[in-house]
Structure formats: C-alpha cells, structure tokens
Write a protein that holds these residues in place. Sequence first.
Motif, PDB file in Angstrom:
ATOM      1  N   LEU A  90       0.816  -1.212   0.000  1.00  0.00           N
ATOM      2  CA  LEU A  90       0.000   0.000   0.000  1.00  0.00           C
ATOM      3  C   LEU A  90       0.850   1.263   0.000  1.00  0.00           C
ATOM      4  O   LEU A  90       0.399   2.320  -0.427  1.00  0.00           O
ATOM      5  CB  LEU A  90      -0.943  -0.005   1.211  1.00  0.00           C
ATOM      6  N   GLU A  91       2.075   1.145   0.492  1.00  0.00           N
ATOM      7  CA  GLU A  91       2.988   2.291   0.484  1.00  0.00           C
ATOM      8  C   GLU A  91       3.748   2.405  -0.829  1.00  0.00           C
ATOM      9  O   GLU A  91       4.432   3.389  -1.074  1.00  0.00           O
ATOM     10  CB  GLU A  91       3.993   2.165   1.638  1.00  0.00           C
ATOM     11  N   SER A  92       3.629   1.377  -1.657  1.00  0.00           N
ATOM     12  CA  SER A  92       4.355   1.364  -2.921  1.00  0.00           C
ATOM     13  C   SER A  92       3.536   2.068  -3.997  1.00  0.00           C
ATOM     14  O   SER A  92       2.450   2.575  -3.744  1.00  0.00           O
ATOM     15  CB  SER A  92       4.649  -0.076  -3.349  1.00  0.00           C
ATOM     16  N   SER A  93       4.046   2.073  -5.177  1.00  0.00           N
ATOM     17  CA  SER A  93       3.323   2.651  -6.311  1.00  0.00           C
ATOM     18  C   SER A  93       3.172   1.565  -7.370  1.00  0.00           C
ATOM     19  O   SER A  93       4.138   0.869  -7.680  1.00  0.00           O
ATOM     20  CB  SER A  93       4.110   3.831  -6.879  1.00  0.00           C
ATOM     21  N   PRO A  94       1.992   1.347  -7.945  1.00  0.00           N
ATOM     22  CA  PRO A  94       0.754   2.109  -7.728  1.00  0.00           C
ATOM     23  C   PRO A  94      -0.130   1.446  -6.675  1.00  0.00           C
ATOM     24  O   PRO A  94      -0.683   0.377  -6.908  1.00  0.00           O
ATOM     25  CB  PRO A  94       0.088   2.065  -9.101  1.00  0.00           C
ATOM     26  N   SER A  95      -0.296   2.073  -5.538  1.00  0.00           N
ATOM     27  CA  SER A  95      -1.070   1.486  -4.452  1.00  0.00           C
ATOM     28  C   SER A  95      -2.571   1.479  -4.731  1.00  0.00           C
ATOM     29  O   SER A  95      -3.306   0.693  -4.140  1.00  0.00           O
ATOM     30  CB  SER A  95      -0.796   2.233  -3.149  1.00  0.00           C
ATOM     31  N   LEU A  96      -3.047   2.345  -5.628  1.00  0.00           N
ATOM     32  CA  LEU A  96      -4.482   2.403  -5.909  1.00  0.00           C
ATOM     33  C   LEU A  96      -5.001   1.079  -6.461  1.00  0.00           C
ATOM     34  O   LEU A  96      -6.127   0.676  -6.178  1.00  0.00           O
ATOM     35  CB  LEU A  96      -4.788   3.532  -6.894  1.00  0.00           C
ATOM     36  N   TYR A  97      -4.177   0.394  -7.246  1.00  0.00           N
ATOM     37  CA  TYR A  97      -4.596  -0.894  -7.797  1.00  0.00           C
ATOM     38  C   TYR A  97      -4.689  -1.947  -6.691  1.00  0.00           C
ATOM     39  O   TYR A  97      -5.556  -2.826  -6.728  1.00  0.00           O
ATOM     40  CB  TYR A  97      -3.634  -1.338  -8.894  1.00  0.00           C
ATOM     41  N   VAL A  98      -3.798  -1.845  -5.709  1.00  0.00           N
ATOM     42  CA  VAL A  98      -3.865  -2.741  -4.551  1.00  0.00           C
ATOM     43  C   VAL A  98      -5.138  -2.458  -3.756  1.00  0.00           C
ATOM     44  O   VAL A  98      -5.833  -3.376  -3.315  1.00  0.00           O
ATOM     45  CB  VAL A  98      -2.623  -2.577  -3.651  1.00  0.00           C
ATOM     46  N   LEU A  99      -5.461  -1.176  -3.587  1.00  0.00           N
ATOM     47  CA  LEU A  99      -6.680  -0.803  -2.866  1.00  0.00           C
ATOM     48  C   LEU A  99      -7.926  -1.336  -3.568  1.00  0.00           C
ATOM     49  O   LEU A  99      -8.877  -1.775  -2.920  1.00  0.00           O
ATOM     50  CB  LEU A  99      -6.776   0.717  -2.737  1.00  0.00           C
ATOM     51  N   LYS A 100      -7.918  -1.306  -4.885  1.00  0.00           N
ATOM     52  CA  LYS A 100      -9.070  -1.825  -5.632  1.00  0.00           C
ATOM     53  C   LYS A 100      -9.251  -3.316  -5.361  1.00  0.00           C
ATOM     54  O   LYS A 100     -10.368  -3.785  -5.105  1.00  0.00           O
ATOM     55  CB  LYS A 100      -8.885  -1.572  -7.127  1.00  0.00           C
ATOM     56  N   GLU A 101      -8.154  -4.057  -5.373  1.00  0.00           N
ATOM     57  CA  GLU A 101      -8.230  -5.491  -5.068  1.00  0.00           C
ATOM     58  C   GLU A 101      -8.695  -5.714  -3.633  1.00  0.00           C
ATOM     59  O   GLU A 101      -9.479  -6.629  -3.349  1.00  0.00           O
ATOM     60  CB  GLU A 101      -6.871  -6.143  -5.285  1.00  0.00           C
ATOM     61  N   PHE A 102      -8.208  -4.872  -2.724  1.00  0.00           N
ATOM     62  CA  PHE A 102      -8.612  -4.978  -1.323  1.00  0.00           C
ATOM     63  C   PHE A 102     -10.115  -4.761  -1.172  1.00  0.00           C
ATOM     64  O   PHE A 102     -10.794  -5.491  -0.442  1.00  0.00           O
ATOM     65  CB  PHE A 102      -7.838  -3.955  -0.491  1.00  0.00           C
ATOM     66  N   LEU A 103     -10.653  -3.773  -1.871  1.00  0.00           N
ATOM     67  CA  LEU A 103     -12.096  -3.514  -1.795  1.00  0.00           C
ATOM     68  C   LEU A 103     -12.896  -4.689  -2.346  1.00  0.00           C
ATOM     69  O   LEU A 103     -13.991  -4.995  -1.853  1.00  0.00           O
ATOM     70  CB  LEU A 103     -12.434  -2.229  -2.552  1.00  0.00           C
ATOM     71  N   GLN A 104     -12.349  -5.359  -3.346  1.00  0.00           N
ATOM     72  CA  GLN A 104     -13.019  -6.552  -3.869  1.00  0.00           C
ATOM     73  C   GLN A 104     -13.071  -7.652  -2.808  1.00  0.00           C
ATOM     74  O   GLN A 104     -14.073  -8.372  -2.699  1.00  0.00           O
ATOM     75  CB  GLN A 104     -12.292  -7.041  -5.128  1.00  0.00           C
ATOM     76  N   VAL A 105     -12.001  -7.766  -2.013  1.00  0.00           N
ATOM     77  CA  VAL A 105     -11.997  -8.734  -0.906  1.00  0.00           C
ATOM     78  C   VAL A 105     -13.030  -8.329   0.141  1.00  0.00           C
ATOM     79  O   VAL A 105     -13.787  -9.164   0.649  1.00  0.00           O
ATOM     80  CB  VAL A 105     -10.594  -8.833  -0.268  1.00  0.00           C
ATOM     81  N   ARG A 106     -13.074  -7.040   0.450  1.00  0.00           N
ATOM     82  CA  ARG A 106     -14.050  -6.562   1.430  1.00  0.00           C
ATOM     83  C   ARG A 106     -15.480  -6.870   0.982  1.00  0.00           C
ATOM     84  O   ARG A 106     -16.326  -7.247   1.803  1.00  0.00           O
ATOM     85  CB  ARG A 106     -13.902  -5.051   1.644  1.00  0.00           C
ATOM     86  N   LEU A 107     -15.743  -6.712  -0.308  1.00  0.00           N
ATOM     87  CA  LEU A 107     -17.089  -7.001  -0.821  1.00  0.00           C
ATOM     88  C   LEU A 107     -17.470  -8.464  -0.625  1.00  0.00           C
ATOM     89  O   LEU A 107     -18.649  -8.795  -0.466  1.00  0.00           O
ATOM     90  CB  LEU A 107     -17.174  -6.641  -2.307  1.00  0.00           C
ATOM     91  N   ALA A 108     -16.473  -9.329  -0.635  1.00  0.00           N
ATOM     92  CA  ALA A 108     -16.740 -10.754  -0.452  1.00  0.00           C
ATOM     93  C   ALA A 108     -16.934 -11.124   1.017  1.00  0.00           C
ATOM     94  O   ALA A 108     -17.512 -12.172   1.317  1.00  0.00           O
ATOM     95  CB  ALA A 108     -15.591 -11.578  -1.040  1.00  0.00           C
ATOM     96  N   ILE A 109     -16.475 -10.268   1.933  1.00  0.00           N
ATOM     97  CA  ILE A 109     -16.460 -10.626   3.354  1.00  0.00           C
ATOM     98  C   ILE A 109     -17.410  -9.783   4.203  1.00  0.00           C
ATOM     99  O   ILE A 109     -18.261 -10.317   4.926  1.00  0.00           O
ATOM    100  CB  ILE A 109     -15.029 -10.502   3.915  1.00  0.00           C
ATOM    101  N   GLU A 110     -17.275  -8.472   4.137  1.00  0.00           N
ATOM    102  CA  GLU A 110     -17.963  -7.617   5.113  1.00  0.00           C
ATOM    103  C   GLU A 110     -19.489  -7.597   4.988  1.00  0.00           C
ATOM    104  O   GLU A 110     -20.176  -7.566   6.017  1.00  0.00           O
ATOM    105  CB  GLU A 110     -17.384  -6.205   5.075  1.00  0.00           C
TER     106      GLU A 110
END
Length: 243
Positions: A90-110
């Motif tokens: 998340l501190e690297s570049s491009p972190s926005l793409y990592v955040l997008k994948e993270f949100l996809q995980v959240r959609l599957a769980i939360e």
Amino acid sequence: MARIENLNLSQQVTNELGKAIINGHYTAESGLPTEAKLCEEYGISRTAIREAVKMLAAKGLISSRPRQGIRVEPANTWNLYDTSVLKWLLESSPSLYVLKEFLQVRLAIEPQAAALAARRGDQAAIAEIAVALENMQAAADAPDGEIHEADLSFHTAILFASGNRFFFQLRDFIRTALNVSIQHTTPAKGSKKAIADEHFKVYQAILNGEPERAKNMMTYMIDEAMSFIEKEIAEKESQNAAK
C-alpha cells in the motif's frame, strides 16, 4: 546505506528489504545480495541477517537454499494477508490498484459479516458496534474531530459480531488496508456526517435483526468506496497518457 543501530535489528532489516523487494529494487532475476554483502551493507551481524531472511521467507517474499543463494519469489507467491506485506504494498506505487483489489476482498467478506451479525443478534457484540458508531458520530459533530480510528473499530466490531472466527481473524488485514483506503475515500465523500450516517444504517439493520438490509447497506458503502478509487485510477491513467 546508513548502519542500523537500534534494538530490533532483524525487524528493521526485514522492513527495509521487504520494501525494496516490493518496490522492485530486488527482483526474481537479480535475487538478494549474499548474507556477507548484506552484513556489510547494514553493518549488523550474520545472525541478525539470517533472522531477517527467515521472516521474509515466512512472508513468501524470498526463499533461501544451500548453494543457491537468496531467491526473490514472484509476486503471486507473496502472503498478501500478512499485514507487513500489505502495508509495504500500500505504500508502494501504484497502491491504488492494490486498494481496488482490497475492496473486492471486502465485498466478499464484510456484507456477509454484517448479515451474520444481524442474524446472530449477540447484544454484547452489537454494543461494541454501537460504541464505535457513537465515537464516529461525536467526531463528525466536532469541527476538528478525527473519525478514522472509530471507523476502523466499527468494521472490526462487525467482524467480531458475525461470530465467524475466520472473518474475525482478518481484522488486522482489514484494519491495515482501511488505514490507507480511508485516506482516499473520506476526502472524496466530503462530509464526516455523511460517513457516520451511512454507518448508522448498517448498525441499525444489525440491531433490528435485518440480515438482508445489513448486507445491502454494507455493500453500498464498499461499492461507493470502490467508485471513488476507480475514479482516482482513471484520472491518474489519463494524466499518464497525456504525458
């Protein structure tokens, strides 16, 4: 490179090497320097270097075999659920793409966690969600109120209230990525009160024992965050294309 002199040498070297691997300074093709070279570079003992190598291997970033040196593993073998690895990404570049994948995980769980929390109706666990929500609302009402930590507590309280031990064990993963995600989505939302109000709708559905509504409200919140991140990605890609 400056010599490392603080107490936990192995962890500091692990942190520096982990970031260097994720940022592409060391690759699967280049590998890591030898233990002797790393000792010289960091000014610490071989014991500390070996401990750092073990920690990085446990995170899936490297492997070390006799007579083969220290090999950097491809990105698809990295343990993304390790909070250190996730933080470095998340501190690297491009972190926005990592955040997008993270949100996809959240959609599957939360959303499912919210539905389970509503179905279980554990009043003590729901009370913890209420405490986090009250802190969010108080921060939203204060001119200089900081909503961030209460927001994190709200989401982890729902994981606990779900009663699913696997979900709850993802709490550190969720908190680590949310720390970065909120920095992008809160300014885009523009209003702390609007954020608190949306969280209230999730809480209300859980409190009232409405699993489907709780699921839908949580899905809506994460979908909205996804739209903010996707918009930011599109803007950056457009800027890069114009260069």
